[in-house]
Each structure stands twice: as structure tokens, then as C-alpha cells.
Design a protein around this motif. Structure first.
Motif, PDB file in Angstrom:
ATOM      1  N   UNK A 182      85.493 170.015  72.319  1.00  0.00           N
ATOM      2  CA  UNK A 182      84.553 169.231  73.115  1.00  0.00           C
ATOM      3  C   UNK A 182      83.681 170.172  73.936  1.00  0.00           C
ATOM      4  N   UNK A 183      82.419 169.785  74.153  1.00  0.00           N
ATOM      5  CA  UNK A 183      81.499 170.585  74.944  1.00  0.00           C
ATOM      6  C   UNK A 183      81.991 170.766  76.371  1.00  0.00           C
ATOM      7  N   UNK A 184      81.561 171.868  76.999  1.00  0.00           N
ATOM      8  CA  UNK A 184      81.988 172.203  78.358  1.00  0.00           C
ATOM      9  C   UNK A 184      80.771 172.296  79.277  1.00  0.00           C
ATOM     10  N   UNK A 185      80.949 171.844  80.516  1.00  0.00           N
ATOM     11  CA  UNK A 185      79.910 172.009  81.528  1.00  0.00           C
ATOM     12  C   UNK A 185      79.852 173.477  81.946  1.00  0.00           C
ATOM     13  N   UNK A 186      78.673 174.088  81.847  1.00  0.00           N
ATOM     14  CA  UNK A 186      78.513 175.500  82.155  1.00  0.00           C
ATOM     15  C   UNK A 186      77.276 175.704  83.019  1.00  0.00           C
ATOM     16  N   UNK A 187      77.283 176.809  83.762  1.00  0.00           N
ATOM     17  CA  UNK A 187      76.102 177.285  84.469  1.00  0.00           C
ATOM     18  C   UNK A 187      75.642 178.556  83.773  1.00  0.00           C
ATOM     19  N   UNK A 194      68.803 180.121  86.837  1.00  0.00           N
ATOM     20  CA  UNK A 194      69.993 179.411  86.414  1.00  0.00           C
ATOM     21  C   UNK A 194      69.746 177.943  86.121  1.00  0.00           C
ATOM     22  N   UNK A 195      70.562 177.388  85.223  1.00  0.00           N
ATOM     23  CA  UNK A 195      70.562 175.948  84.970  1.00  0.00           C
ATOM     24  C   UNK A 195      71.939 175.538  84.486  1.00  0.00           C
ATOM     25  N   UNK A 196      72.197 174.228  84.515  1.00  0.00           N
ATOM     26  CA  UNK A 196      73.479 173.692  84.075  1.00  0.00           C
ATOM     27  C   UNK A 196      73.284 172.833  82.839  1.00  0.00           C
ATOM     28  N   UNK A 197      74.284 172.837  81.977  1.00  0.00           N
ATOM     29  CA  UNK A 197      74.249 171.980  80.791  1.00  0.00           C
ATOM     30  C   UNK A 197      75.661 171.784  80.272  1.00  0.00           C
ATOM     31  N   UNK A 198      75.821 170.777  79.434  1.00  0.00           N
ATOM     32  CA  UNK A 198      77.081 170.589  78.716  1.00  0.00           C
ATOM     33  C   UNK A 198      76.914 171.263  77.367  1.00  0.00           C
ATOM     34  N   UNK A 199      77.600 172.359  77.193  1.00  0.00           N
ATOM     35  CA  UNK A 199      77.330 173.242  76.060  1.00  0.00           C
ATOM     36  C   UNK A 199      78.444 173.189  75.025  1.00  0.00           C
ATOM     37  N   UNK A 200      78.016 173.122  73.765  1.00  0.00           N
ATOM     38  CA  UNK A 200      78.958 173.225  72.663  1.00  0.00           C
ATOM     39  C   UNK A 200      79.137 174.680  72.247  1.00  0.00           C
ATOM     40  N   UNK A 201      78.052 175.439  72.323  1.00  0.00           N
ATOM     41  CA  UNK A 201      78.055 176.823  71.850  1.00  0.00           C
ATOM     42  C   UNK A 201      76.964 177.605  72.566  1.00  0.00           C
ATOM     43  N   UNK A 202      77.283 178.841  72.942  1.00  0.00           N
ATOM     44  CA  UNK A 202      76.301 179.756  73.507  1.00  0.00           C
ATOM     45  C   UNK A 202      76.434 181.082  72.757  1.00  0.00           C
ATOM     46  N   UNK A 203      75.364 181.514  72.114  1.00  0.00           N
ATOM     47  CA  UNK A 203      75.341 182.809  71.436  1.00  0.00           C
ATOM     48  C   UNK A 203      74.417 183.748  72.204  1.00  0.00           C
ATOM     49  N   UNK A 204      74.890 184.967  72.440  1.00  0.00           N
ATOM     50  CA  UNK A 204      74.082 186.000  73.101  1.00  0.00           C
ATOM     51  C   UNK A 204      74.022 187.167  72.122  1.00  0.00           C
ATOM     52  N   UNK A 205      73.012 187.160  71.281  1.00  0.00           N
ATOM     53  CA  UNK A 205      73.004 188.024  70.102  1.00  0.00           C
ATOM     54  C   UNK A 205      72.077 189.224  70.234  1.00  0.00           C
TER      55      UNK A 205
END
Length: 306
Positions: A182-187, A194-205
Motif C-alpha cells: 500500500x502507498x505511504x504518506x511521505x514528505x 518540499x511537498x507531501x504525497x501518498x507515494x507508491x514508488x519513488x525512484x532517484x536515478x
């Protein structure tokens, strides 16, 4: 002293690398590369062997294995300022092969061995990640991809099945995580904003690919002095499955649930457990920060025609 140190992970691709090493060894000798070699004996041993090679002033340190082996060798040859003390060579025998895709390094053994014997080099950026592992603050460099959330959870699950080899471990890991994650609330902090969202995936490539050929960051350039950030906000599983094929083409970035950024610094915070993978290997969890280290490492790439 030989010109190159070759570090072989015999367990890569479910133990297939050990079987293929005699052929690779012969191909290196046929290309008149002056080298000696060592086998890794467990997780983290590649870092130690690569560090010892850099300490002994080997000019070229070659990783023979998968993306995880490449990551260990990179972390062994990088100094305290994030700069390479030797040139990195790669002979990919793993399953994912994501590190070599963006760099244009041949997958075929004969061509990759010829590339090492030549002196064509590319100077690339690296990513530097700081994160938490077992309650301790850690720092590690990566050459291609960092991911938090769904993909890292798949990487964690896949480790339990790696002895099976091939793509089966990934397919099992993906199937089990897909139905439960399940997606997670992240900053998210992108270069101070900065911003907040409910994220399923974050890639820093740093490179274009992850997950064995998925073009998660189609505009990434490992020589541009920036990291490519892709966030996928939480969505229903049916929509996710319907759009999954777009990851392989790199067309997912136009989806309304996907955002893309260029950044030199990224910070991720969340009150929930958010797993982290670096170059396809699970290493820890958030909170995590990422920064680019420009022009950090020379990589042997050979000629485009092999």
C-alpha cells in the motif's frame, strides 16, 4: 603487478557465474589483458576486495556479476570525497543488467572483454545515499538506481528466492508484493522545496533503468550532474497493472499519477517503514537523502561497435 583486478561473484545469477567464469577468464586472456582475480565469499566482500585493489594502485577494477556486485565494487574504489581511485570495468553475468544498459556496455562476454582491453573511458556521476539500516545511519554510493517503496519491497522479497536463478525470483517477489503493498504518506524535499504525497514508488536515478529493463527514468543522463526523480502516487491495483507495460517503454511519465524532477539533492521522510534499494539490492529504509556526486568515476565502455 597486473593492470587489472577482476572481482568475481560466483553466486550471481543463481550460481551460473561460477560456471561461466572459465570462459570469461579465457576471453580476457585472449584480449591480452594483464589481470589477476578473486572470488567474493559473501555479501560485502566485493567492497573489501575492491578497496584492497584500489589501495594497491590497480588501474582497472572489474566487477563480474550482477548489479549488486557492481555496486559493491563501486563502493570499494570510491574515496572519502566520492571520487574513484580506479577505473570501473563491468562484465555483466547477472539477471537485471540495468547498470550496463544506460552506459552502453556490451552484455555479450566477448565484446565486454574486448572493451576492457581498450582504453575508451566515460566519466560519470554517482549517487550518494544516506539512510537507516537496523537502527544505524549508513552511507553508500550507487551507480544507477535508488528506489523507495514498491520496488524496494520487491527487492526485499526477491532475496528469499535468489538461489532459483533467472527471472523467477523477481516474478515471485513482484506477484506477492503487488497484491499486498500500500502507498505511504511521505514528505519529499527536492533541492530545498518540499511537498507531501501518498507515494507508491519513488525512484532517484542516475541511469535510465531499474527492475531488469524497466525504463523508469527515460531522460536520465549519468553525465549531466543531476539525479532524475520519478514519483508514482498511490493508485488502484487494476490501473497500475493496466499501465505497467509503459514502464518498459518509458512512456509512463505522461500518466497523471507520475511526476518527474531533476535534482542535485533529494530528501525523503515518512512515519511509516519505507524500504530502500540501491542498484537493485535492499539496503535499509527511510528517512533517506540522496545527492549527486558529479564526474565521480571513470568507467571502461569500449567502442560502440564492440
Amino acid at each position: 603487478m597486473p593492470y587489472a583486478k577482476v572481482i568475481v561473484n560466483p553466486t550471481a545469477r543463481g550460481g551460473e557465474t561460477a560456471k561461466r567464469w572459465p570462459l570469461i577468464n579465457e576471453l580476457l586472456e585472449q584480449n591480452n589483458l594483464s589481470f589477476d582475480y578473486a572470488f567474493t565469499e559473501g555479501v560485502g566482500h566485493g567492497i573489501q576486495l575492491a578497496r584492497e585493489a584500489a589501495d594497491r594502485d590497480y588501474e582497472l577494477v572489474v566487477a563480474v556479476g550482477g548489479d549488486g556486485t557492481v555496486n559493491e565494487v563501486v563502493n570499494g574504489i570510491i574515496d572519502g570525497d566520492g571520487k574513484g581511485r580506479a577505473t570501473l570495468g563491468i562484465i555483466c553475468t547477472g539477471t537485471g543488467s540495468d547498470s550496463i544498459r544506460t552506459l552502453g556496455i556490451p552484455r555479450e562476454y566477448g565484446r565486454s572483454c574486448r572493451a576492457l582491453a581498450r582504453h575508451k573511458r566515460k566519466r560519470i556521476d554517482l549517487g550518494a545515499a544516506e539512510y537507516v539500516s537496523n537502527g544505524r545511519n549508513m552511507k553508500r554510493y550507487y551507480i544507477n538506481t535508488a528506489g523507495l517503496g514498491f520496488d524496494a519491497a520487491v527487492a526485499e522479497r526477491t532475496t528469499h528466492f535468489k538461489r532459483m536463478g533467472g527471472t523467477i525470483p523477481f516474478l515471485i517477489g513482484f506477484a506477492t508484493v503487488f497484491f499486498t503493498y500500500k502507498g505511504k504518506d511521505v514528505t519529499i524535499n527536492i533541492d530545498g522545496s518540499g511537498h507531501e504525497e501518498c507515494s507508491l514508488l519513488i525512484a532517484v536515478n542516475n541511469g535510465c533503468y531499474f527492475g531488469g529493463g524497466m525504463k523508469i527514468a527515460p531522460d536520465a543522463d549519468p553525465c549531466d550532474g543531476e539525479l532524475d526523480v520519478i514519483t508514482v502516487r498511490d493508485t488502484n491495483k487494476l490501473q497500475l497493472l493496466f499501465n505497467f507495460h509503459r514502464l518498459y517503454k518509458g512512456t509512463h511519465t505522461t500518466h497523471p499519477k507520475v511526476s518527474t524532477y531533476k535534482a542535485k539533492y533529494v530528501g525523503i521522510e515518512t512515519p511509516y517503514r519505507l524500504p530502500l534499494q540501491l542498484d537493485g539490492e535492499p539496503v535499509g529504509e527511510a528517512p533517506a537523502t540522496f545527492r549527486v556526486v558529479p564526474k565521480a568515476l571513470n568507467v571502461a565502455i569500449g567502442d560502440s561497435n564492440g
